[in-house]
Scaffold this active site. Structure first.
Site, mmCIF file in Angstrom:
data_model
loop_
_atom_site.group_PDB
_atom_site.id
_atom_site.type_symbol
_atom_site.label_atom_id
_atom_site.label_comp_id
_atom_site.label_asym_id
_atom_site.label_seq_id
_atom_site.Cartn_x
_atom_site.Cartn_y
_atom_site.Cartn_z
ATOM 1 N N ASP A 1 -9.307 -6.333 -4.692
ATOM 2 C CA ASP A 1 -8.935 -5.215 -3.709
ATOM 3 C C ASP A 1 -9.726 -4.051 -4.040
ATOM 4 O OD1 ASP A 1 -7.559 -3.039 -2.682
ATOM 5 O OD2 ASP A 1 -5.560 -3.583 -3.508
ATOM 6 N N SER B 1 0.826 -1.226 0.065
ATOM 7 C CA SER B 1 -0.075 -0.228 -0.106
ATOM 8 C C SER B 1 0.907 1.418 -0.025
ATOM 9 C CB SER B 1 -1.013 -0.039 1.304
ATOM 10 O OG SER B 1 -2.172 0.847 1.139
ATOM 11 N N HIS C 1 -6.718 -6.140 -0.500
ATOM 12 C CA HIS C 1 -5.843 -5.389 -0.223
ATOM 13 C C HIS C 1 -4.928 -5.810 0.698
ATOM 14 C CE1 HIS C 1 -4.238 -1.254 -0.747
ATOM 15 N NE2 HIS C 1 -4.051 -1.261 0.708
#
Length: 247
Positions: free
Chosen positions: A200, A139, A228
């Site tokens: 995601d 991320s 995610h």
């Protein structure tokens, strides 16, 4: 929280949380002992702050784990600290300044906070006497990894990123004015593996495709059921994928 994050951080956090759906697990910090006695924790002075990190393994190949927004090594990378091959790798999971145990200072979000994190990450590993490192970035940590690879190419051996984006859409362009690190992607020289979870809810597929297109020689791996947090939900599959690529 608003006072700590500041306007830029609040906007980014709001955008991230708006895409989360009920039932998505957000890991909580726990004692390092939960990952086994072979994990050590310490702090080291880097660029004027005390950065906290966890370290495990005895391999010649140093690997730095870079967490997502508001995350830390112990909240974001439990299965990696526990199960990545400790004979092949020396694994370090850090808390960026203002996150986890790298406080004080409180986290802030100046215009160059990703670049600041990238420099902190590289300087941390240099302070720990690693001559060259590979990066696993999730991320926001994936964005930091991309910037580090572009700006410090001689120091980065390989890189695995997932859940990252190099630019923003109209929805969140107020934060970055359209660009995060897209201008740096052509400067990445190390072998790079981009992993994308096709379910995601935060980062659509086109972001992974964009990074893959603009990082020369990169590989793209799709996980059909991945979300995610695919490295947590499918930890064994992810760890094997990362180990195979890094060797």
């Amino acid at each position: 929280m608003v006072a700590v994050l500041g306007g830029r951080g609040v906007l980014r956090l709001r955008l991230l949380l708006s895409a989360l759906k009920p039932g998505i697990h957000v890991p909580r910090a726990g004692p390092a002992a939960a990952f086994g006695t072979s994990v050590t924790s310490a702090k080291v002075a880097v660029n004027g702050v005390q950065l906290h990190y966890q370290q495990t393994g005895e391999g010649d190949h140093a690997v730095l784990l870079l967490p997502g927004m508001l995350g830390s090594g112990e909240t974001d990378f439990g299965p990696q600290l526990k199960n990545l091959n400790k004979k092949l790798f020396t694994v370090v999971a850090w808390d960026p300044r203002g996150y986890g145990h790298s406080r004080p200072p409180d986290r802030d979000f100046p215009a160059d906070f990703f670049e600041r994190d990238a420099k902190d990450a590289v300087d941390l590993m240099k302070a720990l006497k690693f001559k060259k490192v590979s990066l696993l970035g999730w991320s926001d940590g994936g964005i930091t990894a991309l910037i580090a690879a572009a700006k410090y190419p001689s120091y980065i051996h390989k890189m695995v990123i997932w859940g990252a984006n190099a630019y923003v859409t109209d929805e969140d362009s107020m934060i970055y004015e359209g660009n995060i690190c897209r201008h740096l992607l052509p400067r990445v020289q190390c072998p790079a593996l981009i992993v994308h979870g096709e379910k995601d809810p935060l980062v659509p597929r086109f972001h992974a495709d964009f990074i893959h297109k603009h990082v020369k020689g990169s590989r793209l791996h799709l996980m059909p059921e991945g979300k995610h947090n695919l490295h947590l939900r499918f930890a064994d599959e992810f760890n094997k994928l990362a180990e195979d690529f890094l060797q």
